[in-house]
Design a protein around this motif. Structure first.
Motif, PDB file in Angstrom:
ATOM      1  N   ASN A   5      14.482 -19.908  50.155  1.00 43.12           N
ATOM      2  CA  ASN A   5      15.066 -20.685  51.246  1.00 43.12           C
ATOM      3  C   ASN A   5      16.367 -20.094  51.799  1.00 43.12           C
ATOM      4  OD1 ASN A   5      13.230 -23.152  51.225  1.00 43.12           O
ATOM      5  ND2 ASN A   5      13.881 -23.055  49.087  1.00 43.12           N
ATOM      6  N   ASP A   6      16.731 -18.909  51.328  1.00 44.97           N
ATOM      7  CA  ASP A   6      18.005 -18.291  51.738  1.00 44.97           C
ATOM      8  C   ASP A   6      19.181 -19.212  51.450  1.00 44.97           C
ATOM      9  OD1 ASP A   6      16.402 -16.223  52.838  1.00 44.97           O
ATOM     10  OD2 ASP A   6      16.123 -17.442  54.635  1.00 44.97           O
ATOM     11  N   THR A  19      24.158 -20.356  46.729  1.00 45.78           N
ATOM     12  CA  THR A  19      23.687 -18.993  46.972  1.00 45.78           C
ATOM     13  C   THR A  19      24.102 -18.117  45.793  1.00 45.78           C
ATOM     14  OG1 THR A  19      25.732 -18.504  48.171  1.00 45.78           O
ATOM     15  CG2 THR A  19      23.833 -19.184  49.495  1.00 45.78           C
ATOM     16  N   LYS A  39      14.350  -9.966  51.320  1.00 42.56           N
ATOM     17  CA  LYS A  39      14.650 -10.879  52.425  1.00 42.56           C
ATOM     18  C   LYS A  39      16.006 -11.555  52.220  1.00 42.56           C
ATOM     19  CE  LYS A  39      13.192 -15.273  54.404  1.00 42.56           C
ATOM     20  NZ  LYS A  39      12.436 -16.483  54.139  1.00 42.56           N
ATOM     21  N   TYR A  40      16.235 -12.026  51.005  1.00 38.99           N
ATOM     22  CA  TYR A  40      17.493 -12.728  50.720  1.00 38.99           C
ATOM     23  C   TYR A  40      18.693 -11.798  50.949  1.00 38.99           C
ATOM     24  CZ  TYR A  40      21.167 -15.256  48.340  1.00 38.99           C
ATOM     25  OH  TYR A  40      22.343 -15.898  48.057  1.00 38.99           O
ATOM     26  N   ILE A  96      19.211 -10.880  54.772  1.00 42.65           N
ATOM     27  CA  ILE A  96      19.829 -11.947  55.561  1.00 42.65           C
ATOM     28  C   ILE A  96      21.314 -12.054  55.242  1.00 42.65           C
ATOM     29  CG2 ILE A  96      19.899 -14.472  55.884  1.00 42.65           C
ATOM     30  CD1 ILE A  96      16.858 -14.472  55.667  1.00 42.65           C
ATOM     31  N   SER A  97      21.641 -11.969  53.954  1.00 39.87           N
ATOM     32  CA  SER A  97      23.037 -12.047  53.535  1.00 39.87           C
ATOM     33  C   SER A  97      23.859 -10.912  54.165  1.00 39.87           C
ATOM     34  CB  SER A  97      23.115 -11.984  52.006  1.00 39.87           C
ATOM     35  OG  SER A  97      24.452 -11.973  51.579  1.00 39.87           O
ATOM     36  N   ARG A 144      24.076 -11.172  58.101  1.00 35.72           N
ATOM     37  CA  ARG A 144      24.995 -12.247  58.496  1.00 35.72           C
ATOM     38  C   ARG A 144      26.446 -11.777  58.393  1.00 35.72           C
ATOM     39  NH1 ARG A 144      21.944 -17.370  55.677  1.00 35.72           N
ATOM     40  NH2 ARG A 144      20.644 -17.929  57.465  1.00 35.72           N
TER      41      ARG A 144
END
Length: 757
Positions: free
Chosen positions: A621-622, A671, A689-690, A693-694, A697
């Motif tokens: 879910n990030d 997180t 993916k995690y 995204i981190s 961002r």
């Protein structure tokens, strides 16, 4: 040609605030027009039309109408299309009237008009009534495309007699394209076996008139959740079964989504409710019947003491039936005042004179719903008017007499219920009518014996069984079954799957009934098809009963999903490990070589499982909320058989969460700590993916873009567990969540932006 919308998750679009009318036009409507054979020469956008009738102001300023799309063939406009946002109603209401104005305008005069909100498509005949001639979910366009093309494709229209030597010579190139497109449009293969488990669905509890306001019942599944499960695990025209059918949510949503439905329940009240609700009627004749009944009642309504006594002697009403243990009164007639008994009996006698069965049963359904308020157990809401309450049976699961008598006007209550019934029937009319009612079987039977259903004939099962001692349905339905003259036999009580009740069933008897029902579900379900079993029980032992019985039959457990029902209970807030935030939907598949769930070795470190589960939720879910973490840990504890240990050792998750993870008070998300690795084995693509995204961002906050090489150098040191992914794997995930800037730089896609094509 493959399905043009195969990469769109329509369920996500519904809740995406960035997906508005302009997105509907670009992402949905243009590809749809293209597959129907239209090119830019056929599409007229935002043409200004002057309203032929309305003008405003002293200078008589003309009002302009601006349709989104006029579809043009030669010099004619055969149909009009308007785009709406996903939350807009395109089946009824003001929007239909608006587009009808475009279609009937003297400069247009189209055969059809259509609306599309990015989720659904509705088509109306301009010369017809206000019921759509075609209405479907775009997620299922494969099954409706042929009908859609017959109505709207470029080669579906003609301009009258034409002189032609060779059709191929005079036929425009775009029409040739349309013919080829229609011929080549292939329905993508629906893979029953490899269906995804659905993520949690936002409940829309009271948005459907067909499920709320018509008649109360003890439990009701959230209708839009059931609908999404039906659409995910089955195709149109498939047969859907609910062996614990209750108020019919599964059956009705199956019919509303162009499936066949079999709904079974042991309670005659449930069968009467569903059959009466879906039975087709002529609305004019139903209105006439209601007005006849209303006038006849008002003419001789028993109100005086003398009238009430006479009515009680003349008109039959239920009496002498014993109520369940724990009720405030002994027998059924004591649930009503003499005035209530007399007036209800008189109204029932009038309704019973109606000759048309479907109309009579429809009015009796409104009558039955009226009984819910016209009795001594009616508790009104202190915060709303006196009509806003409910029977104690639905609130307290017993016949509890209210402290204060509330004398509601019977015929007004009946009229209110009738109007809600009428609205519900109108809402369903397009999908449930005289032509489709044969797709429904609503049957009084036991889930333990489905012998009337052939082996391997069902395509999908969604069911919410009764749970233990919570609700003795037959005991609590006495008031309605008695007034409706519905018989409940001793055998019905014996076969009812509950614990306790008037027959004092033991836990073992209850377990046996549930186990037998699962065996029957397995028998009637086709191979490679799914069973979704709602679990709302507090006892882990019952989880294992379901899993063990299902596995012994041959089902393969595919996973449980936490699904909220619209609100978080006080008990859940007080003790997160005792109560789920809603319920679990347990999913099984009937496969030929099923795999069994392995139980955890209780000698292993429970903390390791806890950390692995938390990291998995965060990766998926990030970032994860405390509630998401709680629910997943409950599922894991149930699956591996150590929920009791989990409750004991981790009744408060705060210390382990704060020690191992970062917490953002603004987003309420946990997180991974900055620049740390996953401690447990998580799927490599999820980890990539995690981290991606981190990282992206962070670049976004610093107003930077980054190259692919820089991304790889950042990602690789953070991945562990002995598997180093290839650059192609990182690129595949990157393309899902990022977008190129120039030739080799990347940035994160905007919030809510989707990878569609």
């Amino acid at each position: 040609m493959v399905n043009i919308f195969s990469e769109i998750d329509f369920n996500t679009l519904k809740h995406n605030p960035d997906f508005k009318e302009d997105s509907v036009r670009e992402v949905v409507i243009l590809p749809l027009l293209k597959i129907l054979g239209y090119t830019e020469t056929n599409i007229v956008r935002s043409k200004t039309l002057q309203h032929p009738f309305l003008k405003i102001g002293s200078k008589k300023r003309k009002i302009n109408l601006i349709p989104d799309y006029l579809l043009k063939i030669e010099n004619n406009y055969p149909w009009v299309l308007d785009a709406k946002a996903p939350n807009e109603n395109i089946k009824e209401g003001d929007h239909i009237e608006q587009v009808y104005c475009y279609a009937t305008h003297p400069e247009v005069r189209s055969n059809y008009f259509a609306l599309c909100n990015g989720i659904e498509f509705s088509l109306f005949k301009t010369s017809g009534n206000d019921t759509p001639i075609l209405y479907f979910s775009l997620a299922e366009i494969n099954y409706y495309y042929e009908q859609l093309a017959q109505f709207l494709s470029l080669n579906s229209f003609q301009v009258g007699k034409a002189f032609a030597y060779d059709e191929g010579y005079f036929l425009t190139q775009s029409r040739k394209v349309a013919k080829k497109g229609a011929k080549d449009f292939l329905v993508s293969q629906f893979d029953y076996l490899n269906r995804p488990l659905l993520a949690e669905i936002i409940p829309k509890k009271q948005a459907a008139k067909r499920h709320f306001g018509v008649h109360g019942y003890f439990t009701k599944q959230v209708w839009n959740v059931v609908a999404e499960y039906i659409k995910n695990f089955s195709q149109p025209h498939d047969t859907i079964l609910d062996p614990f059918g209750g108020s019919g949510v599964t059956a009705i949503e199956a019919l509303m989504n162009n499936r066949k439905a079999i709904s079974i329940d042991i309670n005659p009240l449930a069968i009467f409710m569903v059959n009466s609700l879906i039975s087709p009627v002529n609305f004019d004749e139903l209105n006439e019947a209601f007005n006849r009944v209303k006038l006849a009642y008002q003419k001789n309504e028993p109100t005086t003491e003398d009238d009430i006594k006479k009515a009680l002697k003349k008109y039959p009403y239920p009496k002498g039936l014993k109520l369940p243990k724990g009720s405030d009164v002994d027998t059924i007639e004591n649930l009503f005042s003499d005035k209530q008994l007399a007036q209800l009996a008189f109204l029932k006698s009038i309704i019973k004179k109606e000759k048309d069965k479907n109309i009579r049963n429809s009015l009796m359904l409104a009558f039955s719903s009226t009984i819910t308020k016209i009795n001594k157990t009616y508790h009104n809401s202190s915060s709303r008017d006196e009509n806003a309450g409910n029977s104690a049976v639905f609130a307290y699961y017993r016949y509890r007499v209210a402290k204060n008598d509330i004398d509601l006007n019977l015929i007004k209550s009946f009229e209110t219920k009738y109007k809600k019934l009428l609205n519900a029937k109108k809402e369903m009319e397009y999908f449930i009518n005289e032509n489709t009612i044969s797709k429904a079987q609503i049957l009084k039977a036991s889930a333990t014996n489905l012998s009337f259903i052939p082996n391997e004939s069902i395509d999908y099962i969604y069911t919410d069984p009764p749970y233990g001692k919570k609700i003795p349905y037959l005991d609590l339905s006495i008031m309605w079954n008695a007034w409706l003259d519905l018989e409940v036999t001793e055998n019905d009580y014996n076969l009812e799957a509950i614990e306790g009740g008037e027959n004092k069933k033991t836990k073992d008897e209850y377990n046996q009934l549930i186990a037998q029902s699962i065996k029957e579900m397995y028998r009637v379900l086709k191979f490679d098809r799914w069973l979704s079993f709602v679990f709302a029980h507090k006892d882990p032992e019952f989880w294992h009963l379901i899993i063990d019985t299902a596995e012994s039959c041959g089902f393969e457990y595919k996973g449980a999903v936490a699904q909220k029902n619209g609100q978080t209970s006080f008990k859940k807030r007080q003790n997160p490990f005792t109560v789920l935030s809603g319920q679990l939907i347990i999913n099984f598949c009937k496969v030929r070589t099923p795999k069994a769930i392995m139980k955890a070795n209780l000698g292993m470190d429970i903390a390791e499982i806890v950390i692995q589960t938390i990291e998995g939720v965060i990766a998926k879910n990030d970032g994860a909320t405390l509630e998401q973490i709680n629910d997943e840990l409950i599922i894991k504890g149930l699956e591996l058989g150590f929920l009791d240990l989990l409750k004991k050792e981790y009744s408060d998750l705060t210390p382990i969460l704060l020690d191992n993870f970062d917490y953002d008070e603004k987003t309420e998300l946990f997180t991974l700590k900055k620049d740390t690795k996953f401690k447990s084995h998580i799927d490599v693509k999820l980890r990539i993916k995690y981290y991606l995204i981190s990282y992206l961002r962070r670049m976004e906050r610093e107003n930077k873009t980054t190259t692919f090489d820089e991304i790889v150098l950042y990602i690789l040191p953070l991945l562990k567990n002995g598997t180093t992914p290839e650059n192609q794997t990182i690129l595949t995930v990157l393309e899902d969540i990022g977008e190129r800037v120039g030739e080799n730089h990347w940035k994160l896609k905007g919030e809510g932006q989707l990878s569609l094509f």
